[in-house]
Design a protein around this motif. Structure first.
Motif, PDB file in Angstrom:
ATOM      1  N   LYS A  24      63.492  24.121-104.361  1.00  0.00           N
ATOM      2  CA  LYS A  24      63.310  22.663-104.175  1.00  0.00           C
ATOM      3  C   LYS A  24      62.179  22.343-105.326  1.00  0.00           C
ATOM      4  O   LYS A  24      62.703  21.108-105.880  1.00  0.00           O
ATOM      5  N   ARG A  25      61.421  22.815-105.915  1.00  0.00           N
ATOM      6  CA  ARG A  25      60.525  22.451-107.060  1.00  0.00           C
ATOM      7  C   ARG A  25      61.366  22.448-108.401  1.00  0.00           C
ATOM      8  O   ARG A  25      61.434  21.593-108.960  1.00  0.00           O
ATOM      9  N   VAL A  26      62.216  23.537-108.409  1.00  0.00           N
ATOM     10  CA  VAL A  26      63.067  23.386-109.622  1.00  0.00           C
ATOM     11  C   VAL A  26      64.067  22.042-109.379  1.00  0.00           C
ATOM     12  O   VAL A  26      64.148  21.626-110.615  1.00  0.00           O
ATOM     13  N   ALA A  27      64.611  21.852-108.283  1.00  0.00           N
ATOM     14  CA  ALA A  27      65.522  20.815-108.356  1.00  0.00           C
ATOM     15  C   ALA A  27      64.673  19.507-108.401  1.00  0.00           C
ATOM     16  O   ALA A  27      65.085  18.632-108.937  1.00  0.00           O
ATOM     17  N   ILE A  30      64.323  19.150-112.250  1.00  0.00           N
ATOM     18  CA  ILE A  30      65.472  18.859-113.017  1.00  0.00           C
ATOM     19  C   ILE A  30      65.874  17.254-112.685  1.00  0.00           C
ATOM     20  O   ILE A  30      66.186  16.502-113.581  1.00  0.00           O
ATOM     21  N   ALA A  31      65.563  16.853-111.412  1.00  0.00           N
ATOM     22  CA  ALA A  31      65.792  15.391-111.138  1.00  0.00           C
ATOM     23  C   ALA A  31      64.812  14.461-111.790  1.00  0.00           C
ATOM     24  O   ALA A  31      65.053  13.600-112.355  1.00  0.00           O
ATOM     25  N   GLY A  32      63.493  14.883-112.035  1.00  0.00           N
ATOM     26  CA  GLY A  32      62.637  14.124-112.812  1.00  0.00           C
ATOM     27  C   GLY A  32      62.917  14.019-114.258  1.00  0.00           C
ATOM     28  O   GLY A  32      62.433  12.935-114.912  1.00  0.00           O
ATOM     29  N   GLN A  33      63.824  14.886-114.843  1.00  0.00           N
ATOM     30  CA  GLN A  33      64.093  14.899-116.207  1.00  0.00           C
ATOM     31  C   GLN A  33      65.461  14.265-116.457  1.00  0.00           C
ATOM     32  O   GLN A  33      66.135  14.219-117.358  1.00  0.00           O
ATOM     33  N   GLY A  34      65.884  13.468-115.457  1.00  0.00           N
ATOM     34  CA  GLY A  34      67.049  12.900-115.523  1.00  0.00           C
ATOM     35  C   GLY A  34      68.537  13.845-115.256  1.00  0.00           C
ATOM     36  O   GLY A  34      69.543  13.406-115.727  1.00  0.00           O
ATOM     37  N   PRO A  70      65.503  18.266-123.138  1.00  0.00           N
ATOM     38  CA  PRO A  70      63.959  18.242-122.733  1.00  0.00           C
ATOM     39  C   PRO A  70      63.916  18.897-121.436  1.00  0.00           C
ATOM     40  O   PRO A  70      62.994  19.295-120.886  1.00  0.00           O
ATOM     41  N   LEU A  71      65.095  18.609-120.516  1.00  0.00           N
ATOM     42  CA  LEU A  71      65.186  19.130-119.187  1.00  0.00           C
ATOM     43  C   LEU A  71      65.041  20.837-119.024  1.00  0.00           C
ATOM     44  O   LEU A  71      64.022  21.362-118.412  1.00  0.00           O
ATOM     45  N   VAL A  72      65.485  21.456-119.937  1.00  0.00           N
ATOM     46  CA  VAL A  72      65.560  23.008-120.122  1.00  0.00           C
ATOM     47  C   VAL A  72      64.154  23.262-120.424  1.00  0.00           C
ATOM     48  O   VAL A  72      63.411  24.404-120.034  1.00  0.00           O
ATOM     49  N   ALA A  73      63.557  22.565-121.484  1.00  0.00           N
ATOM     50  CA  ALA A  73      62.157  22.758-122.094  1.00  0.00           C
ATOM     51  C   ALA A  73      61.109  22.704-120.912  1.00  0.00           C
ATOM     52  O   ALA A  73      60.265  23.654-120.861  1.00  0.00           O
ATOM     53  N   THR A  74      61.272  21.691-120.058  1.00  0.00           N
ATOM     54  CA  THR A  74      60.274  21.310-118.972  1.00  0.00           C
ATOM     55  C   THR A  74      60.552  22.479-118.142  1.00  0.00           C
ATOM     56  O   THR A  74      59.635  22.883-117.438  1.00  0.00           O
ATOM     57  N   LEU A  75      61.633  22.574-117.816  1.00  0.00           N
ATOM     58  CA  LEU A  75      62.211  23.907-116.546  1.00  0.00           C
ATOM     59  C   LEU A  75      61.442  25.205-117.007  1.00  0.00           C
ATOM     60  O   LEU A  75      61.012  25.916-116.065  1.00  0.00           O
ATOM     61  N   GLU A  76      61.899  25.471-118.256  1.00  0.00           N
ATOM     62  CA  GLU A  76      61.301  26.825-118.630  1.00  0.00           C
ATOM     63  C   GLU A  76      59.895  26.881-118.695  1.00  0.00           C
ATOM     64  O   GLU A  76      59.183  28.085-118.617  1.00  0.00           O
ATOM     65  N   ALA A  77      59.215  25.618-118.979  1.00  0.00           N
ATOM     66  CA  ALA A  77      57.655  25.896-119.267  1.00  0.00           C
ATOM     67  C   ALA A  77      57.358  26.026-117.630  1.00  0.00           C
ATOM     68  O   ALA A  77      56.282  26.972-117.529  1.00  0.00           O
TER      69      ALA A  77
END
Length: 137
Positions: A24-27, A30-34, A70-77
């Motif tokens: 849920k946190r990952v989702a 992802i949603a927060g980054q559009g 930027p979505l991938v960068a934020t998720l991987e961070a």
């Protein structure tokens, strides 16, 4: 928008609720980054090829995601600092694959109501007839 396949391995001692909270946190990230999750597959607990953080097993989660870089960068961070994540990897793909993953359990690959029908059933029948022909010899 680009497509990405992201896989991460969680500690094997996590409960189902904890795995759901992480997903849920990952989702939310992802949603927060559009972006949006096109597909999610829970591959379950599997043996690792080599120990990671003194752990020989892990709970695998696979996502197909549509979004920007930027979505991938934020998720991987976030995955990097989460203590429950053993390993993670994201790759860019031209277009997402359709159909079930080869790592899903056998029961999940068949659509409901089609058990014993289709291509898979034909292959099973051919295999059974080949075994019977061999036993008759």
């Amino acid at each position: 928008m680009a497509f990405y396949e992201t896989i991460y391995i969680l500690r094997p001692d996590l409960t189902t609720e904890q795995v759901e909270q992480i997903n849920k946190r990952v989702a939310d990230i992802i949603a927060g980054q559009g972006g949006k999750i096109l597909e999610t597959e829970l591959w379950g607990r599997r043996q690792l090829a080599y120990p990671v953080k003194k752990t020989g097993k892990g709970f695998y989660v696979f996502h197909v995601v549509e979004g920007g870089g930027p979505l991938v960068a934020t998720l991987e961070a976030w995955l990097k600092i989460n203590e429950d994540v053993l390993k993670y990897q994201s790759i860019s793909v031209r277009k997402p694959k359709s159909g079930p993953s080869p790592l899903l359990p056998f029961e999940e690959k068949r659509p409901e109501g089609e058990a014993g029908t289709g291509q898979l059933a034909n292959e099973e029948e051919e295999a059974a007839s080949a075994i019977n022909a061999f036993e008759d010899v």
